[in-house]
Scaffold this active site. Structure first.
Site, short mmCIF file in Angstrom:
data_model
loop_
_atom_site.label_atom_id
_atom_site.label_comp_id
_atom_site.label_asym_id
_atom_site.label_seq_id
_atom_site.Cartn_x
_atom_site.Cartn_y
_atom_site.Cartn_z
N ASP A 1 0.72 -1.22 0.08
CA ASP A 1 0.01 -0.01 0.03
C ASP A 1 0.76 1.17 0.14
OD1 ASP A 1 0.61 -0.29 2.74
OD2 ASP A 1 -0.86 0.66 3.51
N GLU B 1 -0.33 -1.20 6.05
CA GLU B 1 1.01 -0.65 6.88
C GLU B 1 0.95 1.00 7.19
OE1 GLU B 1 4.65 0.91 8.16
OE2 GLU B 1 3.64 1.83 6.55
#
Ligand code: BES
Ligand code: MN
Ligand code: MN
Length: 460
Positions: free
Chosen positions: A88, A153
């Site tokens: 991400d 994350e």
């Protein structure tokens, strides 16, 4: 190793193209509009793993974004390396400050510009590409490999912890390798042995039920913007110390050896200020900038809104004010405990004339490695071979909250091999990744797998 390194060198251009394809997927985890892109990115990662000979792959759905798990376990006699990374990326605004669009990767001066280039798509790919090089040249890997690659994350890894807890046996490893940090400086490779933790909160102050005419009501009615500013300002004293009671109770102080070692690192205060465009530095008195960032807790306002912020002037007494506040933590501060102390403090100083709400948004534990572990020695050798220079040992001010959980659950040492650079604009416009470091990173990863495999053989 010659054939493996030779393969990496021969395939530089294709590796770059594949990284570019990865970077074209706008996998912004915080934005619900990109939910489908998160799945696309996860699928892309699985394809990459399979092409590298990591055959057992799955996309594990979660209530948030999927986790990609892949493994290749050929022999119980080989040591096992678990690689963690995140696919991400952060949002891209302000978009107009990007020289080229964030999801149209572009190479300029040996650097690849795109959101996620160094944080963390380029860095995580280094390990997949080194695995591919072994698989394609030898048909085997020097270690058993497990990959845990997540899509959350940047928003606090909410669903990864559950996956790790439920799969402790399956994830068993002799070391965890993560490339999601930076070299100390260009040409100064490093091993990162500490990360700060985080407690992230939001304060909402509400005064009158609606915005008021500041002339008719200013005076008797408390102004939420002002009250919030006072609360925030009271959180630090003139020495840059945080004033929240008991905030420092659990802080592990720096050792004399660490302070000495860090004082010897090539840190140039003037160049640092010039690079950032600031005329002076502040922060907690009695600590150098590196000490402040790597080993001291801090409190920052991330965002602050209230009242009239448009063009011109409007005389208004706002009804509401809001601040996002984060505290970077150090060993052994506990994020939940700190969040509680923070909330108690805000409540204790807020006047009765306003209503205050405090929300705990997310947090994570700080982490520091056991420097004596052989995995770190192996990592240092691998970096030396990959970069042609011995690494320095450093900590980072940023956070990777799941690292403390890996240590707790797998009881294996974590090695942070950072291939980014401190000035690559992570989270900011024009994020980029130095391609030389991308290739040196792939080679370092290959050397690490090879050396860790040999060390494991010697140990058994
Ligand atoms: N890769 C960074 C962590 C990092 C930051 C390492 C700075 C080295 C230097 C990671 O992707 C990150 O941005 N972490 C967040 C964690 C947060 C969202 C829970 C951070 O540090 O703000
Ligand atoms: Mn990252
Ligand atoms: Mn990040």
């Amino acid at each position: 190793m010659n054939e493996v390194i030779g393969y990496i060198v021969k395939n530089h251009d294709r590796y770059l193209e594949e990284l570019e394809s990865f970077l074209r997927i706008p996998s912004i985890s915080t934005d619900p509009e990109h939910k489908a892109d998160m799945v696309k990115a996860a699928e892309f990662v699985v394809e990459q793993l399979r092409a590298a000979g990591i055959q057992d792959c799955e996309i594990v759905p979660t209530e948030g974004h999927p986790i990609v798990y892949g493994e290749r376990v050929d022999s119980p006699d080989k040591p096992t390396v678990l690689v963690y990374g995140h696919y991400d990326v952060q949002p891209v605004d302000p978009l107009d400050l990007w020289t080229t669009p964030p999801f149209e990767p572009t190479v300029r001066n040996g650097k690849l510009f795109a959101r996620g280039a160094s944080d963390d798509k380029g860095q995580l790919l280094t390990h997949i590409k080194s695995a591919e090089a072994f698989n394609k040249t030898r048909g085997s890997l020097p270690v058993n490999l497990k990959f845990v690659l997540e899509g959350e994350e940047e928003i606090g890894s909410a669903h990864l912890e559950g996956f790790l807890r439920e799969n402790v046996e399956r994830l068993a490893a002799d070391t965890v390798v993560i490339s999601d940090t930076a070299l100390f400086a260009e040409g100064v490779p490093s091993i990162c042995y500490g990360l700060r933790g985080l407690a992230y909160l939001q304060i909402d102050v509400t005064g009158p039920k609606a915005d008021l005419h500041s002339g008719s009501f200013g005076g008797p009615v408390a102004n939420p913007a002002f009250v919030l500013a006072e609360i925030l300002a009271s959180m630090k004293d003139s020495n840059g110390r945080i004033t929240i009671p008991h905030f420092y109770d659990d802080v592990v102080e720096l050792t004399v050896e660490e302070r000495k070692a860090w004082a010897g690192l090539p840190f140039d205060r003037d160049a640092y200020m010039a690079e950032l465009g600031v005329d002076d530095l502040n922060g907690e008195a009695g600590f150098t900038p590196l000490e402040q960032v790597w080993a001291r807790p801090t409190l920052e306002v991330n965002g602050l809104v209230s009242g009239f912020t448009g063009k011109g002037a409007k005389t208004v007494l706002p009804s509401k004010a809001m601040a996002k506040v984060s505290m970077r933590l150090v060993p052994n501060q506990d994020p939940d405990k700190i969040a509680k102390l923070f909330e108690e403090y805000v409540r204790s100083v807020a006047p009765k004339s306003v209503h205050v709400q405090v929300q705990d948004l997310h947090g994570g534990q700080a982490w520091v490695a056991d420097l004596s572990h052989p995995a770190l020695v192996t990592a240092a050798e691998a970096i030396e071979k990959g970069f042609g220079k011995r690494p320095v040992f450093q900590r980072e001010g940023g956070s990777i909250p799941i690292v403390a959980t890996f240590t707790e659950l797998l009881k294996a040492p974590t090695v942070l091999l950072g291939f980014g650079l401190p000035d690559e604009n992570a989270h900011a416009p024009n994020e980029n990744f130095d391609l030389g470091n991308f290739y040196r990173g792939i080679q370092s990863s290959a050397y690490f797998f090879e050396l860790f495999g040999e060390a494991g053989k010697r140990a058994s």
